[in-house]
Design a protein around this motif. Sequence first.
Motif, mmCIF file in Angstrom:
data_model
loop_
_atom_site.group_PDB
_atom_site.id
_atom_site.type_symbol
_atom_site.label_atom_id
_atom_site.label_comp_id
_atom_site.label_asym_id
_atom_site.label_seq_id
_atom_site.Cartn_x
_atom_site.Cartn_y
_atom_site.Cartn_z
ATOM 1 N N LEU A 80 0.860 -1.172 0.000
ATOM 2 C CA LEU A 80 0.000 0.000 0.000
ATOM 3 C C LEU A 80 0.903 1.231 0.000
ATOM 4 O O LEU A 80 1.978 1.204 0.605
ATOM 5 C CB LEU A 80 -0.891 0.036 1.246
ATOM 6 C CG LEU A 80 -2.278 -0.598 1.161
ATOM 7 C CD1 LEU A 80 -2.180 -2.069 0.806
ATOM 8 C CD2 LEU A 80 -3.047 -0.421 2.463
ATOM 9 N N PRO A 81 0.504 2.311 -0.680
ATOM 10 C CA PRO A 81 1.356 3.505 -0.703
ATOM 11 C C PRO A 81 1.235 4.277 0.609
ATOM 12 O O PRO A 81 0.822 5.438 0.650
ATOM 13 C CB PRO A 81 0.815 4.290 -1.901
ATOM 14 C CG PRO A 81 -0.632 3.909 -1.977
ATOM 15 C CD PRO A 81 -0.706 2.478 -1.522
ATOM 16 N N ALA A 82 1.592 3.602 1.696
ATOM 17 C CA ALA A 82 1.376 4.136 3.040
ATOM 18 C C ALA A 82 2.586 3.857 3.927
ATOM 19 O O ALA A 82 2.642 2.816 4.590
ATOM 20 C CB ALA A 82 0.114 3.524 3.655
ATOM 21 N N PRO A 83 3.566 4.755 3.949
ATOM 22 C CA PRO A 83 4.690 4.587 4.868
ATOM 23 C C PRO A 83 4.215 4.651 6.317
ATOM 24 O O PRO A 83 3.360 5.469 6.673
ATOM 25 C CB PRO A 83 5.604 5.776 4.536
ATOM 26 C CG PRO A 83 5.239 6.149 3.129
ATOM 27 C CD PRO A 83 3.765 5.906 3.043
ATOM 28 N N TYR A 237 -6.651 1.307 3.929
ATOM 29 C CA TYR A 237 -5.913 2.518 3.534
ATOM 30 C C TYR A 237 -6.563 3.756 4.154
ATOM 31 O O TYR A 237 -5.862 4.655 4.652
ATOM 32 C CB TYR A 237 -5.867 2.642 2.014
ATOM 33 C CG TYR A 237 -5.056 3.823 1.541
ATOM 34 C CD1 TYR A 237 -3.667 3.770 1.499
ATOM 35 C CD2 TYR A 237 -5.671 5.015 1.151
ATOM 36 C CE1 TYR A 237 -2.910 4.858 1.087
ATOM 37 C CE2 TYR A 237 -4.931 6.108 0.744
ATOM 38 C CZ TYR A 237 -3.549 6.018 0.709
ATOM 39 O OH TYR A 237 -2.804 7.109 0.307
ATOM 40 N N ARG A 238 -7.898 3.794 4.150
ATOM 41 C CA ARG A 238 -8.624 4.911 4.768
ATOM 42 C C ARG A 238 -8.284 5.009 6.256
ATOM 43 O O ARG A 238 -8.045 6.101 6.785
ATOM 44 C CB ARG A 238 -10.133 4.691 4.568
ATOM 45 C CG ARG A 238 -11.029 5.885 4.882
ATOM 46 C CD ARG A 238 -11.522 5.924 6.322
ATOM 47 N NE ARG A 238 -12.109 4.707 6.808
ATOM 48 C CZ ARG A 238 -12.329 4.480 8.105
ATOM 49 N NH1 ARG A 238 -11.974 5.370 9.028
ATOM 50 N NH2 ARG A 238 -12.867 3.335 8.510
ATOM 51 N N LEU A 257 1.824 9.981 2.067
ATOM 52 C CA LEU A 257 0.976 8.947 1.474
ATOM 53 C C LEU A 257 0.995 9.085 -0.043
ATOM 54 O O LEU A 257 1.223 10.166 -0.579
ATOM 55 C CB LEU A 257 -0.462 9.082 1.987
ATOM 56 C CG LEU A 257 -0.701 8.760 3.467
ATOM 57 C CD1 LEU A 257 -2.097 9.205 3.877
ATOM 58 C CD2 LEU A 257 -0.523 7.274 3.724
ATOM 59 N N GLY A 258 0.725 7.986 -0.753
ATOM 60 C CA GLY A 258 0.571 8.030 -2.207
ATOM 61 C C GLY A 258 1.757 7.477 -2.962
ATOM 62 O O GLY A 258 2.907 7.655 -2.548
ATOM 63 N N LEU A 259 1.476 6.797 -4.059
ATOM 64 C CA LEU A 259 2.533 6.182 -4.866
ATOM 65 C C LEU A 259 3.463 7.239 -5.444
ATOM 66 O O LEU A 259 4.690 7.166 -5.287
ATOM 67 C CB LEU A 259 1.912 5.328 -5.982
ATOM 68 C CG LEU A 259 2.837 4.390 -6.788
ATOM 69 C CD1 LEU A 259 2.000 3.389 -7.564
ATOM 70 C CD2 LEU A 259 3.762 5.121 -7.742
ATOM 71 N N SER A 295 -3.472 2.763 -7.040
ATOM 72 C CA SER A 295 -4.406 3.863 -7.285
ATOM 73 C C SER A 295 -4.892 4.533 -6.001
ATOM 74 O O SER A 295 -5.583 5.561 -6.051
ATOM 75 C CB SER A 295 -5.615 3.367 -8.082
ATOM 76 O OG SER A 295 -6.420 2.509 -7.263
ATOM 77 N N LEU A 296 -4.558 3.979 -4.861
ATOM 78 C CA LEU A 296 -5.026 4.530 -3.596
ATOM 79 C C LEU A 296 -4.383 5.883 -3.326
ATOM 80 O O LEU A 296 -3.213 6.104 -3.630
ATOM 81 C CB LEU A 296 -4.714 3.571 -2.439
ATOM 82 C CG LEU A 296 -5.458 2.225 -2.474
ATOM 83 C CD1 LEU A 296 -4.873 1.278 -1.439
ATOM 84 C CD2 LEU A 296 -6.947 2.435 -2.245
ATOM 85 N N GLY A 297 -5.149 6.771 -2.732
ATOM 86 C CA GLY A 297 -4.618 8.080 -2.387
ATOM 87 C C GLY A 297 -4.560 9.031 -3.574
ATOM 88 O O GLY A 297 -3.951 10.081 -3.511
#
Length: 297
Positions: A80-83, A237-238, A257-259, A295-297
């Motif tokens: 997930l694009p979530a550090p 992710y939310r 957040l985000g790729l 595609s998240l964020g």
Amino acid sequence: MSTAPAAAPTLRTNLADYAVTRAMKDGRVRSDLVTLDFCGPTPAHNGFKAMVRENAFDCGELAIVTYLQAKAYGKPYVLLPAPISGRFQHHCGGFNLDFGHLDPKDIEGKRVGVRSYAQTTGLWIRGVLRHEYGVDLDKVTWMTLNDGHLAEYSDPANCIRLPKGSSIPDMMMAGELDAALLGEDMPKDPRVRTLVPDAHAAAKAWYAREGFVPINHMFVVHESLSQNRPDIVREIYRMVADSRALAEGVPAVFPPLGLEANRKGLQAAIDWALDQKIIPQRLSVDQLFDDLTGSLG
């Protein structure tokens, strides 16, 4: 908030207490769609090996280096694009001044301790030493305590395993190791100096030039979850995003957040992991995600 289905699934989750995760863990951020069972060990990195070798968790944090290796060796997790954690690493290489001053290149031909060669802190500080200070990493003997998290991985030839139960900080202070790569375990001793001169100023200058904070851990989910329950992956992710929004005491500069916002940092991790013989082949940043998570964020 999603409408509650008949039974929200419970996911085995390995996640430590950080400022950015606290609201998820203390119940301020919750979901009707999924229950996260925070059943992982403390510290969370003690669960990484079980995650990638035994599928012990459905989701949670994973060190970025461990994730790159997991992807390279075909393990069923997706990023997930979530550090979850990240920091500057310039201060994480040190030596004991009692045994003489060391400039970065002086560690060539010497013995330097690191918990595991594939440890993420080790990746970043070695990369700084190599790319900023010209250190030939192949000329250093890396003295390690642990193997990597992936069974398929073997350390490079210039790594030697220390006897079980050894203390790298103690060995550095006693002069049995010339230097050490240590995160929070660096001895709080006035004789300890950083290998990188004026490390905090160097990190600040590096950030001004490179524009990213090195990522330590990111959130991952089992690929079956992403394939079968995209609604739950979006919900996780939310929850991560909402928990971050409630966080207090997060450094002013922290991986976002985000790729796309993390592309440069992830590319550096890939490049340096390949250069340091930690992954067997080149990966692309986009390979780390699937269509949903990217595609998240």
